[in-house]
Write a protein that holds these residues in place. Structure first.
Motif, mmCIF file in Angstrom:
data_model
loop_
_atom_site.group_PDB
_atom_site.id
_atom_site.type_symbol
_atom_site.label_atom_id
_atom_site.label_comp_id
_atom_site.label_asym_id
_atom_site.label_seq_id
_atom_site.Cartn_x
_atom_site.Cartn_y
_atom_site.Cartn_z
ATOM 1 N N VAL A 63 -0.824 6.122 -7.298
ATOM 2 C CA VAL A 63 -1.940 5.392 -7.902
ATOM 3 C C VAL A 63 -3.257 6.082 -7.577
ATOM 4 O O VAL A 63 -3.518 6.460 -6.429
ATOM 5 C CB VAL A 63 -1.976 3.939 -7.390
ATOM 6 C CG1 VAL A 63 -3.180 3.200 -7.980
ATOM 7 C CG2 VAL A 63 -0.687 3.214 -7.753
ATOM 8 N N ILE B 221 5.548 0.665 -9.079
ATOM 9 C CA ILE B 221 5.844 0.131 -7.744
ATOM 10 C C ILE B 221 7.127 -0.675 -7.858
ATOM 11 O O ILE B 221 7.192 -1.656 -8.607
ATOM 12 C CB ILE B 221 4.680 -0.746 -7.246
ATOM 13 C CG1 ILE B 221 3.471 0.129 -6.927
ATOM 14 C CG2 ILE B 221 5.102 -1.574 -6.030
ATOM 15 C CD1 ILE B 221 2.208 -0.646 -6.612
ATOM 16 N N ILE C 43 -2.877 -2.612 -14.670
ATOM 17 C CA ILE C 43 -1.760 -2.965 -13.793
ATOM 18 C C ILE C 43 -0.899 -3.978 -14.531
ATOM 19 O O ILE C 43 -1.353 -5.084 -14.855
ATOM 20 C CB ILE C 43 -2.259 -3.569 -12.455
ATOM 21 C CG1 ILE C 43 -3.207 -2.591 -11.750
ATOM 22 C CG2 ILE C 43 -1.069 -3.919 -11.560
ATOM 23 C CD1 ILE C 43 -3.924 -3.193 -10.543
ATOM 24 N N ALA D 30 -2.759 -1.461 -5.670
ATOM 25 C CA ALA D 30 -3.055 -0.623 -6.835
ATOM 26 C C ALA D 30 -4.490 -0.846 -7.306
ATOM 27 O O ALA D 30 -5.203 0.106 -7.650
ATOM 28 C CB ALA D 30 -2.067 -0.923 -7.958
ATOM 29 N N VAL E 255 4.339 -2.929 -11.833
ATOM 30 C CA VAL E 255 4.874 -3.446 -10.579
ATOM 31 C C VAL E 255 6.126 -4.257 -10.892
ATOM 32 O O VAL E 255 6.060 -5.274 -11.590
ATOM 33 C CB VAL E 255 3.845 -4.323 -9.839
ATOM 34 C CG1 VAL E 255 4.439 -4.850 -8.542
ATOM 35 C CG2 VAL E 255 2.567 -3.532 -9.568
ATOM 36 N N VAL F 111 -0.387 1.388 -13.942
ATOM 37 C CA VAL F 111 0.685 1.152 -12.974
ATOM 38 C C VAL F 111 1.469 -0.089 -13.381
ATOM 39 O O VAL F 111 0.881 -1.082 -13.836
ATOM 40 C CB VAL F 111 0.105 0.938 -11.554
ATOM 41 C CG1 VAL F 111 1.229 0.785 -10.533
ATOM 42 C CG2 VAL F 111 -0.819 2.078 -11.176
ATOM 43 N N ALA G 122 2.152 1.806 -3.423
ATOM 44 C CA ALA G 122 1.118 2.304 -4.330
ATOM 45 C C ALA G 122 0.859 3.787 -4.099
ATOM 46 O O ALA G 122 0.666 4.551 -5.052
ATOM 47 C CB ALA G 122 -0.162 1.491 -4.148
ATOM 48 N N ALA H 266 -6.594 1.645 -9.803
ATOM 49 C CA ALA H 266 -5.837 1.592 -11.059
ATOM 50 C C ALA H 266 -6.635 0.839 -12.121
ATOM 51 O O ALA H 266 -7.222 -0.207 -11.852
ATOM 52 C CB ALA H 266 -4.493 0.915 -10.830
ATOM 53 N N GLY I 62 1.485 -5.136 -3.733
ATOM 54 C CA GLY I 62 1.429 -3.863 -4.448
ATOM 55 C C GLY I 62 0.409 -3.902 -5.570
ATOM 56 O O GLY I 62 -0.295 -2.911 -5.822
ATOM 57 N N HIS J 135 0.835 -1.208 0.000
ATOM 58 C CA HIS J 135 0.000 0.000 0.000
ATOM 59 C C HIS J 135 0.870 1.258 0.000
ATOM 60 O O HIS J 135 0.587 2.223 -0.729
ATOM 61 C CB HIS J 135 -0.894 -0.035 1.234
ATOM 62 C CG HIS J 135 -1.790 1.146 1.396
ATOM 63 N ND1 HIS J 135 -2.861 1.395 0.565
ATOM 64 C CD2 HIS J 135 -1.777 2.172 2.309
ATOM 65 C CE1 HIS J 135 -3.473 2.507 0.955
ATOM 66 N NE2 HIS J 135 -2.836 2.996 1.993
#
Length: 347
Positions: free
Chosen positions: A167, A243, A197, A189, A175, A173, A162, A194, A185, A159
């Motif tokens: 986000v 992330i 991802i 997100a 990762v 996003v 993110a 988001a 993460g 968190h």
């Protein structure tokens, strides 16, 4: 009592140690119901982070209050509680601002002179400022108890990353990292809205969890090929946020290479290696923000707890191997060899 100690690289033992006891009025003694091995514990295991022979280890746990000091007001014997990976007094200016990891009286479990989480019991300093109460009924729900354990570190750390990555609803996003923190993460997100991802990872068992947690795309390539793949998925622009959940020079270079101009990188991978991978000139020219660090998970637990309790999010799949205390040395070996993602400990 029995607890996990580290004597040298690759030498993890479970030994008899002095019982955890109340030493200050603000202490409690916690009987551990669940603990786990963190990816960051592996740096000590591999000899890349210094430890004294016989030092305790482990920083993620939850359990039941067995004894409370006279100065403890918020907890009583029998309470089910979760502990963040850093204790904090809850009264200093940093704690008031939510940066509990900078509390002057705080500390990390397993530091010299303190108990580690991978044992039968733990002395918890500043219990009122550190612990968070859980519903008593959760103690009899094995899946829920496992999910709640993630609040001690990996869920809050995901968190934090993110948030650092900026986000927000509708954002794209990426990762970097397919360990438990990276997977959390992904979950974080998704929870923050988001729309797309992109999970970077090469191990299908892990990327399958990433998809279950909300990843819309998986990129298995590394290095320049990974940059090209992410750019292709984002019309050549890159992602609004990244992330970074590994901590190596290569992972940071990847993060910088796939974030779009004006984007943000949320970094929570514990830095290790010969360099940071951060090029300030590139960041300056492209208006890239870098935010993150040690996650103040104590601040995040009250926000995340209701979603775990009602099943909105379920981080329990990151725990793919369960052991008793005697199995902890083998658990370290399994994580080091990447045959296990995250090892759950049931003392």
């Amino acid at each position: 009592m029995r607890a996990t100690v580290i004597h040298a690289p690759h030498d993890i033992r479970v030994e008899e140690v002095p019982d955890a006891t109340v030493q200050q009025p603000t202490d409690v003694v916690l009987r551990v119901l669940r603990a786990c091995i963190c990816g960051s514990d592996l740096w000590a295991y591999r000899g890349e982070s210094a430890r004294q022979p016989g030092q305790r280890i482990g920083h993620e746990f939850l359990g039941v209050v067995e004894e409370a000091g006279s100065g403890v007001n918020g907890f009583a014997v029998g309470d089910l509680v979760v502990a963040p990976f850093v204790w904090s007094d809850g009264t200093c200016t940093y704690c008031a601002e939510g940066l509990t990891t900078s509390c002057p009286q705080g500390g990390f479990w397993g530091s010299v002179g303190s108990d580690g989480g991978q044992g039968e019991a733990v002395r918890v300093p500043f219990a009122d400022g550190t612990l968070v109460r859980l519903p008593a009924a959760a103690a009899s729900d094995d899946r829920l108890l496992t999910a709640l354990l993630a609040l001690s570190d990996v869920l809050g750390t995901g968190h934090h990353a993110a948030l650092g990555a900026g986000v927000k609803p509708g954002s794209t996003v990426a990762v970097v990292g397919d360990g438990a923190v990276g997977l959390c993460g992904v979950m974080a997100a998704k929870r923050l809205g988001a729309e797309r991802i992109i999970a970077l990872g090469r191990h299908q068992a892990r990327t399958d969890i990433a998809r279950a947690f909300g990843a819309t795309d998986v990129v298995a390539e590394r290095g320049e090929a990974a940059l090209a793949a992410v750019r292709e998925l984002t019309r050549g622009e890159g992602t609004h946020g990244v992330i970074e959940a590994v901590g190596t020079e290569q992972s940071m270079r990847t993060a910088l290479g796939i974030v779009r101009d004006g984007g943000s990188i949320g970094y929570v991978g514990v830095p290790h290696g010969s360099g940071s991978g951060v090029d300030l000139g590139v960041m300056f020219d492209r208006n890239i923000a870098l935010r993150g660090g040690v996650a103040p998970v104590r601040t995040y637990i009250p926000e995340l707890l209701p979603d775990v309790l009602d099943g909105t999010i379920d981080p329990s799949p990151v725990f793919d191997l369960s052991v008793g205390l005697d199995g902890v040395p083998g658990g370290y070996k399994a994580m080091d060899e990447r045959t296990a993602l995250k090892v759950l400990i049931k003392p």
